[in-house]
Design a protein around this motif. Structure first.
Motif, mmCIF file in Angstrom:
data_model
loop_
_atom_site.group_PDB
_atom_site.id
_atom_site.type_symbol
_atom_site.label_atom_id
_atom_site.label_comp_id
_atom_site.label_asym_id
_atom_site.label_seq_id
_atom_site.Cartn_x
_atom_site.Cartn_y
_atom_site.Cartn_z
ATOM 1 N N THR A 344 41.613 34.685 46.462
ATOM 2 C CA THR A 344 40.456 34.408 45.616
ATOM 3 C C THR A 344 39.911 35.690 44.991
ATOM 4 O O THR A 344 39.674 35.762 43.783
ATOM 5 C CB THR A 344 39.333 33.756 46.455
ATOM 6 N N LEU A 345 39.726 36.702 45.833
ATOM 7 C CA LEU A 345 39.151 37.948 45.322
ATOM 8 C C LEU A 345 40.101 38.630 44.331
ATOM 9 O O LEU A 345 39.682 39.098 43.278
ATOM 10 C CB LEU A 345 38.827 38.911 46.471
ATOM 11 N N SER A 346 41.391 38.653 44.684
ATOM 12 C CA SER A 346 42.349 39.302 43.779
ATOM 13 C C SER A 346 42.312 38.629 42.413
ATOM 14 O O SER A 346 42.360 39.283 41.378
ATOM 15 C CB SER A 346 43.776 39.196 44.309
ATOM 16 N N ASN A 347 42.223 37.287 42.458
ATOM 17 C CA ASN A 347 42.149 36.540 41.210
ATOM 18 C C ASN A 347 40.959 36.930 40.365
ATOM 19 O O ASN A 347 41.081 37.211 39.179
ATOM 20 C CB ASN A 347 42.027 35.052 41.538
ATOM 21 N N LEU A 348 39.798 36.960 41.011
ATOM 22 C CA LEU A 348 38.572 37.275 40.281
ATOM 23 C C LEU A 348 38.555 38.737 39.821
ATOM 24 O O LEU A 348 37.855 39.081 38.877
ATOM 25 C CB LEU A 348 37.345 36.987 41.153
ATOM 26 N N LEU A 349 39.312 39.583 40.505
ATOM 27 C CA LEU A 349 39.259 41.012 40.175
ATOM 28 C C LEU A 349 40.483 41.469 39.380
ATOM 29 O O LEU A 349 40.718 42.660 39.217
ATOM 30 C CB LEU A 349 39.141 41.833 41.464
ATOM 31 N N ARG A 350 41.258 40.481 38.903
ATOM 32 C CA ARG A 350 42.402 40.843 38.076
ATOM 33 C C ARG A 350 41.917 41.675 36.898
ATOM 34 O O ARG A 350 40.843 41.440 36.366
ATOM 35 C CB ARG A 350 43.090 39.573 37.583
ATOM 36 N N GLU A 351 42.707 42.620 36.486
ATOM 37 C CA GLU A 351 42.360 43.472 35.347
ATOM 38 C C GLU A 351 41.097 44.279 35.594
ATOM 39 O O GLU A 351 40.371 44.589 34.661
ATOM 40 C CB GLU A 351 42.164 42.637 34.064
ATOM 41 N N SER A 352 40.811 44.566 36.845
ATOM 42 C CA SER A 352 39.716 45.496 37.080
ATOM 43 C C SER A 352 40.281 46.654 37.898
ATOM 44 O O SER A 352 41.388 46.576 38.429
ATOM 45 C CB SER A 352 38.584 44.825 37.853
ATOM 46 N N SER A 353 39.518 47.704 37.991
ATOM 47 C CA SER A 353 40.022 48.857 38.737
ATOM 48 C C SER A 353 39.629 48.789 40.211
ATOM 49 O O SER A 353 39.882 49.699 40.970
ATOM 50 C CB SER A 353 39.469 50.135 38.101
ATOM 51 N N VAL A 354 39.006 47.664 40.579
ATOM 52 C CA VAL A 354 38.618 47.505 41.981
ATOM 53 C C VAL A 354 39.858 47.163 42.812
ATOM 54 O O VAL A 354 40.616 46.276 42.448
ATOM 55 C CB VAL A 354 37.571 46.376 42.120
ATOM 56 N N THR A 355 40.042 47.869 43.903
ATOM 57 C CA THR A 355 41.222 47.591 44.725
ATOM 58 C C THR A 355 40.859 46.772 45.955
ATOM 59 O O THR A 355 39.973 47.130 46.715
ATOM 60 C CB THR A 355 41.886 48.898 45.204
ATOM 61 N N VAL A 356 41.566 45.662 46.083
ATOM 62 C CA VAL A 356 41.388 44.796 47.254
ATOM 63 C C VAL A 356 42.663 44.870 48.058
ATOM 64 O O VAL A 356 43.753 44.830 47.504
ATOM 65 C CB VAL A 356 41.209 43.318 46.839
ATOM 66 N N GLU A 357 42.532 44.966 49.358
ATOM 67 C CA GLU A 357 43.745 44.994 50.170
ATOM 68 C C GLU A 357 43.568 44.076 51.377
ATOM 69 O O GLU A 357 42.473 43.945 51.924
ATOM 70 C CB GLU A 357 44.036 46.417 50.622
ATOM 71 N N LEU A 358 44.679 43.425 51.727
ATOM 72 C CA LEU A 358 44.662 42.515 52.866
ATOM 73 C C LEU A 358 45.222 43.208 54.096
ATOM 74 O O LEU A 358 46.279 43.829 54.035
ATOM 75 C CB LEU A 358 45.512 41.280 52.535
ATOM 76 N N PHE A 359 44.504 43.117 55.191
ATOM 77 C CA PHE A 359 44.978 43.716 56.442
ATOM 78 C C PHE A 359 45.113 42.635 57.504
ATOM 79 O O PHE A 359 44.117 42.167 58.041
ATOM 80 C CB PHE A 359 43.989 44.773 56.931
ATOM 81 N N THR A 360 46.343 42.223 57.748
ATOM 82 C CA THR A 360 46.554 41.277 58.852
ATOM 83 C C THR A 360 47.827 41.687 59.559
ATOM 84 O O THR A 360 48.590 42.516 59.063
ATOM 85 C CB THR A 360 46.762 39.829 58.342
ATOM 86 N N GLY A 361 48.069 41.085 60.707
ATOM 87 C CA GLY A 361 49.307 41.343 61.426
ATOM 88 C C GLY A 361 50.503 41.053 60.535
ATOM 89 O O GLY A 361 51.487 41.766 60.515
ATOM 90 N N ARG A 362 50.364 39.971 59.759
ATOM 91 C CA ARG A 362 51.464 39.529 58.920
ATOM 92 C C ARG A 362 51.834 40.553 57.830
ATOM 93 O O ARG A 362 53.000 40.830 57.593
ATOM 94 C CB ARG A 362 51.074 38.223 58.250
#
Ligand code: ADP
Ligand code: MG
Length: 708
Positions: A344-362
């Motif tokens: 959801t967040l990546s979608n909303l932040l597409r084309e922005s310089s904000v970096t979202v990263e997922l941290f899970t075991g997977r």
């Protein structure tokens, strides 16, 4: 794990030398076997015994001979059973018996008493208690309480009002009563008053010692009730004082990053969203913005029904953080949900310089240890602006460069622990807790007293209310025809069942068995997938992706789909064995549909006959309003179960049921604040006992370094 207050609750008095800390096995009348049975009930000391409260009281009236029974009073009599009969008439079959004590005969009748056929036989002696009416000059007891007695059993000569303790097979209530009775005086000698006489007078409260005496040995019902009220007041006061301390500590001493926010930034953030915020979202954003700019740690509960748009509000706050060069983290209860949020967040932040990263075991596994290490480094460097993960993300040894905001989704375990962990790492971020479970007012006053609350009480425009119906299993095939029809129209559906596989123990339906049955029968030809908690994270992820990409029509699942899953094309939620689910849980499940603009349906399949199960299902069909649902759920279940106390580490009271103690709760809150205003550290000598009790109660739960 947080200790629940029940473990340490309201111990009447002090220190190690006190008689109250005597182990139960050292008490007269308690041998090793009894001591073991007591320990199993959580009673280890005399103090625990003093707090082992009756669950009810029973009035035992003196026995009368049958010839002296009078109409309309509750009376006790006994006699030998001379006749029994079962009358299976509908709708009220009844079991009848006649007893004779030599002075006369009395009739007994129990409606729906089929089970008594194997228990009451001619020749037995019964003691019965109940209201007496007369029919053709014969006294009759209707639905009396009864006990089998020996002919030699003593008659009850004097009326008495006696406590009934929660008991076990090894430790019957009478034995507990006798032991408490024997040691009550020595225990009471140690009970000290917590509050000034004036306060007690004002609220018409019994003294503490008097209350402990009366709860175990009341003269009558009103006295027992007065005793309960006093002890409940104490429980609530301790709770409120603890919360008061916690809040003051935070308000007074903790600072959090002071963020800046101006009109320009506000506009820039809003432009990110593909829609206008609703009025309710707007208000929540304002309240949060005010907190973030204050320099004091935000501690806010963002409460809004499923689909009301909490994530967007949280994103707003996180973007304020980014603009202030501060990192944020969003923590979900499970890895699957963390991934959802990440998408959801990546979608909303597409084309922005904000970096979202997922941290899970997977993610670590998938990308190999190297990528995991690289991501952790980016987090520690501050290159990652928003880190999404589960709670493990902040509990483990993960470094942030400059954490400014923690958003917690659907966890009522309210950050006390996390805050302590982060504080240990030298961080003091703002907190935002998102929840779709509305906090009823009574609970908001107690458990959540040190949270500010923002409510989103409005759904985004264009949503249609979900149509909920309850059908009997005989009509289930029609329901599945309907699922077919919706799928035919391009929609998708969930089918939810109470368990993963048949366990042979009960007859609840299961995902595995139903998946096969539906594939071969009612839903033959459709593309069915399976989702449950015993699948690996990879498998779950793959299935969710297929469902989201419309490669599956129907997802047959357990309640793993309860929170967060967001597939707007799904329009049917069919819940089988619906009587097996709690009301809030049903409402959460229903919230998985109705997320798009199409009309959505929730179908409850159940043959529920039980009163509360039926009440839950009716509540579901009568309202879509999460707040009403929560209030009803609370009323049906009580607060402990409502939140699943263990899971969330909420305190438990021994006596207080906050749903019924609104007035006393309010009073306790006011009194606690007044007390703290007058003696901020409870340092005055007259507050010594209270302060000790408080320190003991909140030991390890709240950071109350100043007291104790
Ligand atoms: P919640 O977390 O409260 O259940 P979400 O934040 O997941 O709700 O939002 C549910 C859906 O509604 C999402 O698809 C989201 O994009 C959409 N949404 C949120 N706010 C609005 C709005 N103001 N107008 C239209 N759609 C919105
Ligand atoms: Mg959500």
């Amino acid at each position: 794990m947080t200790r629940t207050l029940a473990n340490t609750n309201a111990t009447p008095a002090a220190g190690a030398g006190s008689a109250l800390s005597r182990p139960v096995e050292s008490l007269d009348g308690v041998g090793p076997t009894r001591a073991k049975a007591f320990r199993a009930l959580g009673v280890k000391t005399l103090g625990d015994l003093l707090e082992y409260f009756p669950r009810a009281y029973q009035f035992e009236s003196s026995e009368r001979v049958i010839s002296q029974l009078v109409p309309n009073d509750i009376q006790t009599a006994r006699g030998q059973v001379v006749a029994v009969d079962y009358v299976p008439s509908r709708p009220r079959p009844r079991f009848e018996a006649t007893i004779d004590d030599g002075t006369g005969k009395a009739g007994l009748v129990w409606f729906h008493g089929a089970y008594l056929r194997t228990r009451i036989h001619p020749g037995m002696n019964l003691r019965v208690q109940g209201k007496v009416s007369f029919f053709r000059n014969i006294p009759k007891f209707t639905n009396p309480r009864w006990w089998a007695v020996e002919e030699t059993t003593e008659r009850i000569e004097e009326s008495r009002f006696r406590p009934v303790y929660p008991a076990t097979g090894k430790l019957p209530s009478e034995a507990i009563q006798r032991i408490i009775e024997d040691h009550l005086e020595s225990a009471l000698a140690e009970v000290v008053e917590w509050f000034p006489a004036e306060l007690l007078r004002k609220h018409k409260l019994l003294g503490r010692r008097e209350a402990y005496r009366a709860i175990h040995r009341p003269a009558d019902e009103p006295e027992a009730m007065r005793a309960r009220r006093r002890i409940i007041y104490d429980e609530l006061m301790l709770m409120q004082l603890g919360l008061g301390f916690g809040k003051r500590l935070r308000d007074g001493q903790l600072t959090a990053p002071m963020m800046r926010l101006d009109k320009l930034l506000d506009e820039r953030i809003r432009k990110r969203f593909p829609f206008h915020l609703t009025g309710a979202q707007q208000n929540a954003v304002w309240e949060i913005a005010r907190d973030l700019q204050s320099g004091r740690p935000m501690n806010r509960l963002l409460q809004g029904d499923v689909g009301s748009g909490k994530t967007v509000v949280a994103l707003y706050a996180m973007l304020v953080g980014v603009a202030n060069k501060l990192q944020s983290t969003l923590l979900a209860p499970t890895e699957v949900l963390a991934e959802q949020h990440y998408l959801t967040l990546s979608n909303l932040l597409r084309e922005s310089s904000v970096t979202v990263e997922l941290f899970t075991g997977r993610t670590k596994k998938q990308g190999g240890a190297k990528q995991g290490a690289a991501a952790l480094k980016r987090l520690a460097d501050g290159q990652v602006h928003i880190a999404v993960g589960t709670q493990a993300l902040i509990q483990q040894d993960v470094g942030f460069a400059n954490l400014g905001l923690v958003v917690v989704d659907e966890q009522h375990k309210l950050g006390v622990r996390q805050r302590a962990v982060l504080k240990g790492k030298g961080m003091s971020p703002h907190y935002l807790v998102m929840t779709a479970t509305p906090i009823p007012r009574t609970l908001a006053l107690s458990y959540f007293a040190d949270f500010d609350v923002s409510v989103i009480d409005e759904l985004p425009p264009g949503r249609q209310p979900i149509r909920t119906t309850w059908v009997r299993p005989a009509q289930a095939d029609k329901a599945y025809d309907f699922v077919r029809k919706e799928v035919g129209a391009g929609r998708q559906a969930y089918v939810v069942l109470p368990q993963i596989d048949d366990n042979g123990l009960d007859d609840a339906k299961s995902v595995i068995v139903e998946h096969t049955r539906l594939s071969e029968g009612p839903l033959k030809g459709l593309r069915l997938g399976v989702l449950h908690g015993q699948m690996s994270t990879d498998e779950k992820h793959a299935t969710m992706t297929q469902f989201r990409d419309r490669q599956l029509d129907v997802l047959v699942a357990t309640t793993v789909i309860e929170v967060g899953i967001d597939v707007p094309n799904a329009t049917v939620m069919l819940i089988d064995n619906a009587e097996r689910f709690g009301l809030s849980q049903l409402h959460q499940l229903r919230g998985r549909v109705g997320r798009g603009s199409e009309l959505s349906h929730c179908i409850l399949v159940s043959d529920a006959t039980g009163e509360t199960a039926a009440a839950r299902l009716k509540a579901m069909t009568s309202t879509n309003d999460g707040f009403q649902i929560a209030e009803m759920d609370l009323a049906l279940r009580g607060p402990g179960e409502f939140f699943g106390t263990r899971q969330h580490g909420l305190p438990e009271f021994k006596l207080a049921d906050v749903t019924n103690e609104m007035e006393l709760l309010q009073q306790a809150k006011e009194d606690a604040l007044a007390l703290l205003a007058n003696d901020p550290n409870l340092a005055k000598p007259e507050h010594r006992a209270l302060r000790e009790a408080l320190a003991k109660q909140f030991e390890g739960t709240l950071d109350l370094a100043q007291i104790g």
